[in-house]
Motif scaffolding. Structure first.
Motif, PDB file in Angstrom:
ATOM      1  N   GLY A 149       0.811  -1.205   0.000  1.00 18.24           N
ATOM      2  CA  GLY A 149       0.000   0.000   0.000  1.00 18.24           C
ATOM      3  C   GLY A 149       0.847   1.258   0.000  1.00 18.24           C
ATOM      4  N   SER A 150       0.190   2.384   0.203  1.00 17.94           N
ATOM      5  CA  SER A 150       0.876   3.672   0.270  1.00 17.94           C
ATOM      6  C   SER A 150       1.567   3.880   1.610  1.00 17.94           C
ATOM      7  N   TYR A 151       1.323   2.980   2.535  1.00 21.11           N
ATOM      8  CA  TYR A 151       1.914   3.063   3.863  1.00 21.11           C
ATOM      9  C   TYR A 151       2.046   1.654   4.430  1.00 21.11           C
ATOM     10  N   TYR A 152       2.817   1.545   5.509  1.00 20.10           N
ATOM     11  CA  TYR A 152       2.959   0.242   6.170  1.00 20.10           C
ATOM     12  C   TYR A 152       2.812   0.430   7.676  1.00 20.10           C
ATOM     13  N   PHE A 153       2.852  -0.658   8.419  1.00 19.34           N
ATOM     14  CA  PHE A 153       2.615  -0.621   9.860  1.00 19.34           C
ATOM     15  C   PHE A 153       3.918  -0.909  10.609  1.00 19.34           C
ATOM     16  N   SER A 154       4.167  -0.101  11.629  1.00 16.31           N
ATOM     17  CA  SER A 154       5.456  -0.099  12.303  1.00 16.31           C
ATOM     18  C   SER A 154       5.292  -0.054  13.813  1.00 16.31           C
ATOM     19  N   ALA A 155       6.345  -0.478  14.513  1.00 14.69           N
ATOM     20  CA  ALA A 155       6.392  -0.315  15.966  1.00 14.69           C
ATOM     21  C   ALA A 155       6.799   1.101  16.360  1.00 14.69           C
ATOM     22  N   TYR A 156       7.364   1.853  15.398  1.00 17.87           N
ATOM     23  CA  TYR A 156       7.972   3.139  15.724  1.00 17.87           C
ATOM     24  C   TYR A 156       7.081   4.316  15.373  1.00 17.87           C
ATOM     25  N   ALA A 157       6.873   5.183  16.369  1.00 18.80           N
ATOM     26  CA  ALA A 157       6.060   6.383  16.192  1.00 18.80           C
ATOM     27  C   ALA A 157       6.965   7.559  15.867  1.00 18.80           C
ATOM     28  N   HIS A 158       7.086   7.876  14.592  1.00 18.66           N
ATOM     29  CA  HIS A 158       7.845   9.057  14.193  1.00 18.66           C
ATOM     30  C   HIS A 158       6.951  10.286  14.408  1.00 18.66           C
ATOM     31  N   THR A 159       7.477  11.290  15.092  1.00 19.77           N
ATOM     32  CA  THR A 159       6.610  12.350  15.626  1.00 19.77           C
ATOM     33  C   THR A 159       6.821  13.731  15.003  1.00 19.77           C
ATOM     34  N   TRP A 160       7.516  13.805  13.888  1.00 17.32           N
ATOM     35  CA  TRP A 160       7.700  15.121  13.259  1.00 17.32           C
ATOM     36  C   TRP A 160       6.503  15.423  12.356  1.00 17.32           C
ATOM     37  N   GLY A 161       5.369  15.606  13.001  1.00 14.36           N
ATOM     38  CA  GLY A 161       4.101  15.739  12.317  1.00 14.36           C
ATOM     39  C   GLY A 161       3.382  14.411  12.350  1.00 14.36           C
ATOM     40  N   PHE A 162       2.201  14.388  12.987  1.00 19.32           N
ATOM     41  CA  PHE A 162       1.456  13.129  13.077  1.00 19.32           C
ATOM     42  C   PHE A 162      -0.004  13.424  13.406  1.00 19.32           C
ATOM     43  N   ALA A 163      -0.807  12.379  13.351  1.00 17.81           N
ATOM     44  CA  ALA A 163      -2.220  12.479  13.718  1.00 17.81           C
ATOM     45  C   ALA A 163      -2.565  11.321  14.639  1.00 17.81           C
ATOM     46  N   THR A 164      -3.511  11.558  15.542  1.00 18.04           N
ATOM     47  CA  THR A 164      -3.970  10.495  16.424  1.00 18.04           C
ATOM     48  C   THR A 164      -5.337  10.870  16.986  1.00 18.04           C
ATOM     49  N   TRP A 165      -5.792  10.034  17.912  1.00 19.87           N
ATOM     50  CA  TRP A 165      -7.120  10.187  18.472  1.00 19.87           C
ATOM     51  C   TRP A 165      -7.031  10.376  19.990  1.00 19.87           C
ATOM     52  N   ARG A 166      -8.041  11.014  20.552  1.00 24.87           N
ATOM     53  CA  ARG A 166      -8.075  11.248  21.998  1.00 24.87           C
ATOM     54  C   ARG A 166      -7.968   9.939  22.776  1.00 24.87           C
ATOM     55  N   ASN A 167      -8.736   8.931  22.358  1.00 26.01           N
ATOM     56  CA  ASN A 167      -8.751   7.678  23.136  1.00 26.01           C
ATOM     57  C   ASN A 167      -7.440   6.908  23.025  1.00 26.01           C
ATOM     58  N   LYS A 168      -6.629   7.185  21.989  1.00 25.02           N
ATOM     59  CA  LYS A 168      -5.322   6.532  21.862  1.00 25.02           C
ATOM     60  C   LYS A 168      -4.248   7.287  22.657  1.00 25.02           C
ATOM     61  N   TRP A 169      -4.419   8.578  22.794  1.00 20.05           N
ATOM     62  CA  TRP A 169      -3.497   9.399  23.592  1.00 20.05           C
ATOM     63  C   TRP A 169      -3.777   9.219  25.087  1.00 20.05           C
ATOM     64  N   LYS A 170      -5.003   8.916  25.424  1.00 12.95           N
ATOM     65  CA  LYS A 170      -5.420   8.810  26.825  1.00 12.95           C
ATOM     66  C   LYS A 170      -4.525   7.846  27.602  1.00 12.95           C
ATOM     67  N   GLY A 171      -4.124   8.256  28.780  1.00 15.01           N
ATOM     68  CA  GLY A 171      -3.297   7.415  29.634  1.00 15.01           C
ATOM     69  C   GLY A 171      -1.814   7.680  29.505  1.00 15.01           C
ATOM     70  N   PHE A 172      -1.410   8.430  28.461  1.00 15.84           N
ATOM     71  CA  PHE A 172       0.008   8.741  28.302  1.00 15.84           C
ATOM     72  C   PHE A 172       0.449   9.716  29.381  1.00 15.84           C
ATOM     73  N   ASP A 173       1.592   9.399  30.016  1.00  8.66           N
ATOM     74  CA  ASP A 173       2.104  10.210  31.121  1.00  8.66           C
ATOM     75  C   ASP A 173       3.619  10.241  31.016  1.00  8.66           C
ATOM     76  N   LEU A 174       4.194  11.437  31.109  1.00  4.26           N
ATOM     77  CA  LEU A 174       5.643  11.554  31.046  1.00  4.26           C
ATOM     78  C   LEU A 174       6.338  10.771  32.162  1.00  4.26           C
TER      79      LEU A 174
END
Length: 308
Positions: A149-174
């Protein structure tokens, strides 16, 4: 008019913020959130530069503009953490960009399509914009394509510009409290088999926990792994990080050119591409990112100035 909410996190980069905002103007998001870190205390030049950077944000289209301008200086990780929390207090999903990350217009429509497609997926946590795969000179300098496809699935979250959802961000704590009692070594086994790769990430996890350091990119990836999630990586690069332009060549090589991705073709199956991930670990994390990590540690733990 673009209807996906967009969050910009800025600080004191006047020129870069101006260039980014020109692209935002061409997209004209109907909802725009801007979070700005404050100046370093008693640094008059930084204070002036922060004000000039904030003055760049002047939408000239019908736009619901939301501002969170900090008076105190929080630093990168704390500022980003607070900004995204604020964003998702108001929105269910959206796009996050930083002042030194310049996207091509395709990036926004790519995110729009994939936010909708994977909104109800319990596997996909992150829609990334960066591709670090080997250049294929026979294909006009595009990246090697991974998968069908035009993209693939990875373990790595590259963060120089990204999109996500509230319920996926929920629970993240530094502070990574969600990982208390978790066998992190066993957790890594779900994503990687090679002992060198697991040891790399285990060491970074232990350093962050031991010294209570905030490097949000690593901690965010740990959050995704703890949830059993995967990340989307485009088969072409969609965002250029111009913040590396004055760094050493090894790091400067991460400033990839961007290419079009539309129309998007979707992979048939959701499965981690471990060959692509191993390449990224070997050529990016274990080379360029290891220097960046050392710079962060010197700045936060030892108080040393990072030389650009």
């Amino acid at each position: 008019m673009f209807n996906v909410p967009v969050l910009l996190v800025i600080y004191n980069k006047v020129v870069e913020t101006h260039n980014l905002f020109q692209i935002i103007k061409s997209i004209q998001p109907s909802k725009l959130y801007v979070a700005a870190d404050g100046a370093v205390r008693d640094e008059k030049l930084d204070y002036v530069t922060c004000l000039r950077t904030r003055s760049v944000i002047m939408p000239e289209w019908p736009c619901n503009l939301n501002l969170m301008f900090k008076e105190e200086h929080l630093g990168k990780s704390k500022m980003i953490f607070q900004a995204i929390n604020w964003f998702f207090e108001n929105e269910e999903e959206g796009i996050i960009l930083f002042d030194d990350c310049i996207p091509r217009e395709d990036f926004f429509y790519y995110c729009e399509q994939l936010l909708e497609k994977y909104r109800d997926s319990d596997q996909i946590f992150h829609i990334g914009a960066n591709n670090f795969q080997k250049r294929d000179t026979k294909r006009n300098k595009k990246r090697n394509k991974r998968g069908d496809g035009s993209y693939y699935f990875s373990a790595y979250a590259h963060t120089w510009g990204f999109a996500t959802w509230r319920n996926k961000w929920k629970g993240f704590d530094l502070k990574m409290l969600e990982l208390d009692g978790v066998n992190f070594n066993k957790l890594l086994t779900n994503y990687m088999k090679k002992s060198k790769e697991k040891m790399y990430w285990l060491r970074r996890y232990n350093i962050l926990r031991k010294h209570q350091l905030n490097i949000w990119e690593y901690q965010y990836n740990f959050h995704i792994w703890h949830q059993g999630g995967l990340c989307i990586v485009p088969n072409v690069n969609l965002v250029t990080n111009v913040g590396f332009k004055n760094r050493k060549r090894r790091i400067r090589k991460l400033m990839k050119n961007t290419f079009p991705i539309l129309p998007i073709s979707h992979p048939e199956k959701i499965i981690q591409n471990k060959h692509a991930d191993h390449y990224v670990f070997k050529h990016v994390y274990n080379r360029a990112f290891i220097k960046i990590f050392a710079d962060w540690i010197n700045a936060m733990l030892l108080g040393k100035e990072i030389k650009l």
